[in-house]
Design an enzyme around this catalytic site. Structure first.
Site, PDB file in Angstrom:
ATOM      1  CB  SER A  49      54.225  41.187  40.834  1.00 15.72           C
ATOM      2  OG  SER A  49      54.764  39.923  41.185  1.00 15.72           O
ATOM      3  CB  CYS A  50      49.918  39.829  43.234  1.00 15.58           C
ATOM      4  SG  CYS A  50      49.894  39.373  41.482  1.00 15.58           S
ATOM      5  NE  ARG A  81      44.782  38.261  37.702  1.00 14.96           N
ATOM      6  CZ  ARG A  81      45.853  38.779  37.111  1.00 14.96           C
ATOM      7  NH1 ARG A  81      46.482  38.104  36.166  1.00 14.96           N
ATOM      8  NH2 ARG A  81      46.291  39.976  37.458  1.00 14.96           N
ATOM      9  CG  HIS A  86      56.348  34.668  38.382  1.00 11.95           C
ATOM     10  ND1 HIS A  86      56.027  33.935  37.267  1.00 11.95           N
ATOM     11  CD2 HIS A  86      55.391  35.600  38.519  1.00 11.95           C
ATOM     12  CE1 HIS A  86      54.901  34.383  36.751  1.00 11.95           C
ATOM     13  NE2 HIS A  86      54.489  35.405  37.484  1.00 11.95           N
ATOM     14  CG  HIS A 140      47.982  34.657  40.828  1.00  8.99           C
ATOM     15  ND1 HIS A 140      47.802  34.668  39.466  1.00  8.99           N
ATOM     16  CD2 HIS A 140      48.263  35.946  41.169  1.00  8.99           C
ATOM     17  CE1 HIS A 140      47.983  35.907  39.003  1.00  8.99           C
ATOM     18  NE2 HIS A 140      48.246  36.707  40.021  1.00  8.99           N
ATOM     19  CD  GLN A 164      43.827  38.230  41.063  1.00 11.16           C
ATOM     20  OE1 GLN A 164      44.017  37.230  41.745  1.00 11.16           O
ATOM     21  NE2 GLN A 164      42.663  38.487  40.483  1.00 11.16           N
TER      22      GLN A 164
HETATM   23  P1  NAD Z   1      44.289  48.996  36.409  1.00 13.21           P
HETATM   24  O1  NAD Z   1      44.216  49.046  34.925  1.00 13.21           O
HETATM   25  O2  NAD Z   1      43.215  48.291  37.166  1.00 13.21           O
HETATM   26  O3  NAD Z   1      44.410  50.467  37.012  1.00 13.21           O
HETATM   27  C1  NAD Z   1      45.263  51.426  36.466  1.00 13.21           C
HETATM   28  C2  NAD Z   1      44.556  52.769  36.513  1.00 13.21           C
HETATM   29  O4  NAD Z   1      45.437  53.770  36.029  1.00 13.21           O
HETATM   30  C3  NAD Z   1      43.310  52.798  35.624  1.00 13.21           C
HETATM   31  O5  NAD Z   1      42.285  53.437  36.350  1.00 13.21           O
HETATM   32  C4  NAD Z   1      43.759  53.637  34.425  1.00 13.21           C
HETATM   33  O6  NAD Z   1      42.684  54.366  33.854  1.00 13.21           O
HETATM   34  C5  NAD Z   1      44.731  54.584  35.096  1.00 13.21           C
HETATM   35  N1  NAD Z   1      45.681  55.214  34.167  1.00 13.21           N
HETATM   36  C6  NAD Z   1      46.026  54.861  32.920  1.00 13.21           C
HETATM   37  N2  NAD Z   1      46.957  55.725  32.434  1.00 13.21           N
HETATM   38  C7  NAD Z   1      47.205  56.628  33.413  1.00 13.21           C
HETATM   39  C8  NAD Z   1      48.037  57.760  33.521  1.00 13.21           C
HETATM   40  N3  NAD Z   1      48.840  58.151  32.523  1.00 13.21           N
HETATM   41  N4  NAD Z   1      48.020  58.462  34.683  1.00 13.21           N
HETATM   42  C9  NAD Z   1      47.230  58.103  35.718  1.00 13.21           C
HETATM   43  N5  NAD Z   1      46.397  57.039  35.651  1.00 13.21           N
HETATM   44  C10 NAD Z   1      46.396  56.304  34.516  1.00 13.21           C
HETATM   45  O7  NAD Z   1      45.714  48.357  36.733  1.00 13.21           O
HETATM   46  P2  NAD Z   1      46.131  47.633  38.068  1.00 13.21           P
HETATM   47  O8  NAD Z   1      45.722  46.204  37.985  1.00 13.21           O
HETATM   48  O9  NAD Z   1      45.714  48.447  39.248  1.00 13.21           O
HETATM   49  O10 NAD Z   1      47.710  47.642  37.915  1.00 13.21           O
HETATM   50  C11 NAD Z   1      48.488  48.763  38.278  1.00 13.21           C
HETATM   51  C12 NAD Z   1      49.900  48.302  38.556  1.00 13.21           C
HETATM   52  O11 NAD Z   1      49.852  47.357  39.629  1.00 13.21           O
HETATM   53  C13 NAD Z   1      50.600  47.578  37.403  1.00 13.21           C
HETATM   54  O12 NAD Z   1      51.989  47.831  37.488  1.00 13.21           O
HETATM   55  C14 NAD Z   1      50.344  46.121  37.724  1.00 13.21           C
HETATM   56  O13 NAD Z   1      51.296  45.249  37.141  1.00 13.21           O
HETATM   57  C15 NAD Z   1      50.455  46.140  39.225  1.00 13.21           C
HETATM   58  N6  NAD Z   1      49.776  45.031  39.901  1.00 13.21           N
HETATM   59  C16 NAD Z   1      48.554  44.617  39.495  1.00 13.21           C
HETATM   60  C17 NAD Z   1      47.972  43.544  40.127  1.00 13.21           C
HETATM   61  C18 NAD Z   1      46.640  43.004  39.681  1.00 13.21           C
HETATM   62  O14 NAD Z   1      46.443  41.816  39.723  1.00 13.21           O
HETATM   63  N7  NAD Z   1      45.711  43.813  39.266  1.00 13.21           N
HETATM   64  C19 NAD Z   1      48.612  42.936  41.208  1.00 13.21           C
HETATM   65  C20 NAD Z   1      49.833  43.441  41.660  1.00 13.21           C
HETATM   66  C21 NAD Z   1      50.414  44.493  40.980  1.00 13.21           C
END
Ligand code: NAD
Length: 341
Positions: free
Chosen positions: A139-140, A168, A194, A220, A305
């Site tokens: 994760s971030c 956040r 974490h 964060h 993040q």
């Molecule tokens: P998000 O909701 O912004 O993006 C996810 C995308 O996947 C969306 O466009 C959604 O429509 C799409 N989606 C949903 N179901 C799907 C499917 N079955 N097949 C293909 N696409 C599908 O989420 P995010 O913030 O980009 O998070 C994605 C991953 O990254 C998660 O595991 C999250 O924990 C991790 N992450 C997020 C952050 C953050 O702060 N945003 C930081 C680090 C890691």
């Protein structure tokens, strides 16, 4: 050329897709999406072949007048590796598809560590991903802590890390998340997830973490205390720690002259310098906050993040496929993306 598929084109997926197109040794085969929203339009405008992530939603794309290149299975089959950037838990559902199509996969920090062969941070354990079929880019927050703890542990040894993460409430686009006007111990019990997550990268490190959630969207902030190991005679000064961290590739040392007092000004700094989406891929460490008291080192760092994991995903692609060693990959990624403030 490494053929890369991105499944899930949201906050992380769209950034990873852009970063992949900058790599001289990679080609973006396409991106898969569930709905024909503004991000689907963006993918088309960027010239990224767009694939339907869910077959029975194809007609929604037809109705929106968005052309599809095929289905997610076709996308994954055509790729050497897939980056799964779907919401937490969906990556686990997708794993069997990647296995059936015999395509190695990267997952994001929202997935469980048990899902994969190894968790990954380019600074700390690049080599562990070589030849693996399923790798989780942590994760971030864990990325930010790994980048910080790796040089401290290598140089001085870490007796114990204690970190309070002020998190956040949601990303800027996550209108449904909160808190709206509160400060939540989250979780109220210790440790927050974490610390154990950092242990997926540093199995032997002693670390306690506490989490809070606040009504902010930009970044964060970590309040860090690392108890160092050396004999009292070898204890580094604050300046020596400062120099060590400034020498790291993915840190931005915030200097007093910058007059940056928080996440708002950090984001302004990034936007002023033309960073795409105002992204800050580096750990933003307040230089003045670095202090050493007896064997304890203290500092504050801010973590963006939405973006710090993006260069890590690029490096993880090369690590899994054995396409470059750690230093080569990080250099190439840093140079092409423009890391280093
Ligand atoms: P998000 O909701 O912004 O993006 C996810 C995308 O996947 C969306 O466009 C959604 O429509 C799409 N989606 C949903 N179901 C799907 C499917 N079955 N097949 C293909 N696409 C599908 O989420 P995010 O913030 O980009 O998070 C994605 C991953 O990254 C998660 O595991 C999250 O924990 C991790 N992450 C997020 C952050 C953050 O702060 N945003 C930081 C680090 C890691």
């Amino acid at each position: 050329m490494i053929q890369v598929a991105v499944n899930g084109y949201g906050t992380i997926g769209k950034r990873v897709a852009d970063a992949v197109t900058l790599q001289p040794d990679m080609e973006l085969v396409g991106v898969a999406k569930t709905s024909p929203n503004h991000e689907a339009e963006l993918a088309v405008e960027n010239g990224y072949p767009l694939y339907a992530a869910v077959e029975d939603r194809i007609e929604l794309f037809d109705e929106a007048g968005i052309d599809l290149a095929g289905t997610v299975n076709e996308l994954v089959e055509a790729a050497d590796i897939v980056v799964d950037a779907c919401p937490s838990g969906i990556g686990a559902d997708n794993k069997s598809m990647y296995e059936e199509l015999d395509t190695p996969a990267l997952y994001q920090g929202g997935e469980s560590a048990d899902l994969v062969d190894t968790s990954f941070n380019a600074r700390a354990n690049y080599g562990d991903a070589e030849g693996a079929d399923h790798v989780r880019v942590v994760s971030c927050n864990t990325t930010g802590l790994s980048r910080l703890l790796a040089p401290l542990d290598e140089t001085y040894g870490v007796e114990k890390a204690r970190v309070t993460l002020v998190r956040r409430g949601g990303d800027p686009g996550q209108t449904g998340r909160g808190p709206i006007n509160d400060i939540l111990p989250n979780p109220v019990t210790l440790p927050s997830h974490h610390g154990p997550d950092v242990n997926t990268i540093f199995p032997d490190l002693s670390i306690d973490t506490l989490g809070l959630k606040v009504p902010a969207t930009l970044m964060h902030t970590h309040s860090v205390n690392v108890q160092l190991e050396p004999d009292p005679a070898d204890m580094p000064s604050a300046d020596e720690v400062r120099e060590l961290l400034a020498g790291e590739e993915r840190t931005f040392m915030v200097q007093p002259k910058h007059d940056i007092d928080g996440a708002g000004k950090l984001k302004e700094y990034a936007l002023d310098r033309g960073r795409p989406r105002g992204d800050l891929w580096e750990n933003c460490i307040w230089s003045e906050s670095i202090s050493v008291e007896d064997d304890d080192c203290y500092l504050f760092q801010a973590i963006h993040q939405e973006s710090d994991v993006v260069p890590e995903n690029v490096d993880a692609i090369r690590a899994v496929l054995g396409a470059a060693d750690a230093a080569e990959s990080r250099d190439r990624t840093n140079e092409t993306m423009g890391l280093g403030l």
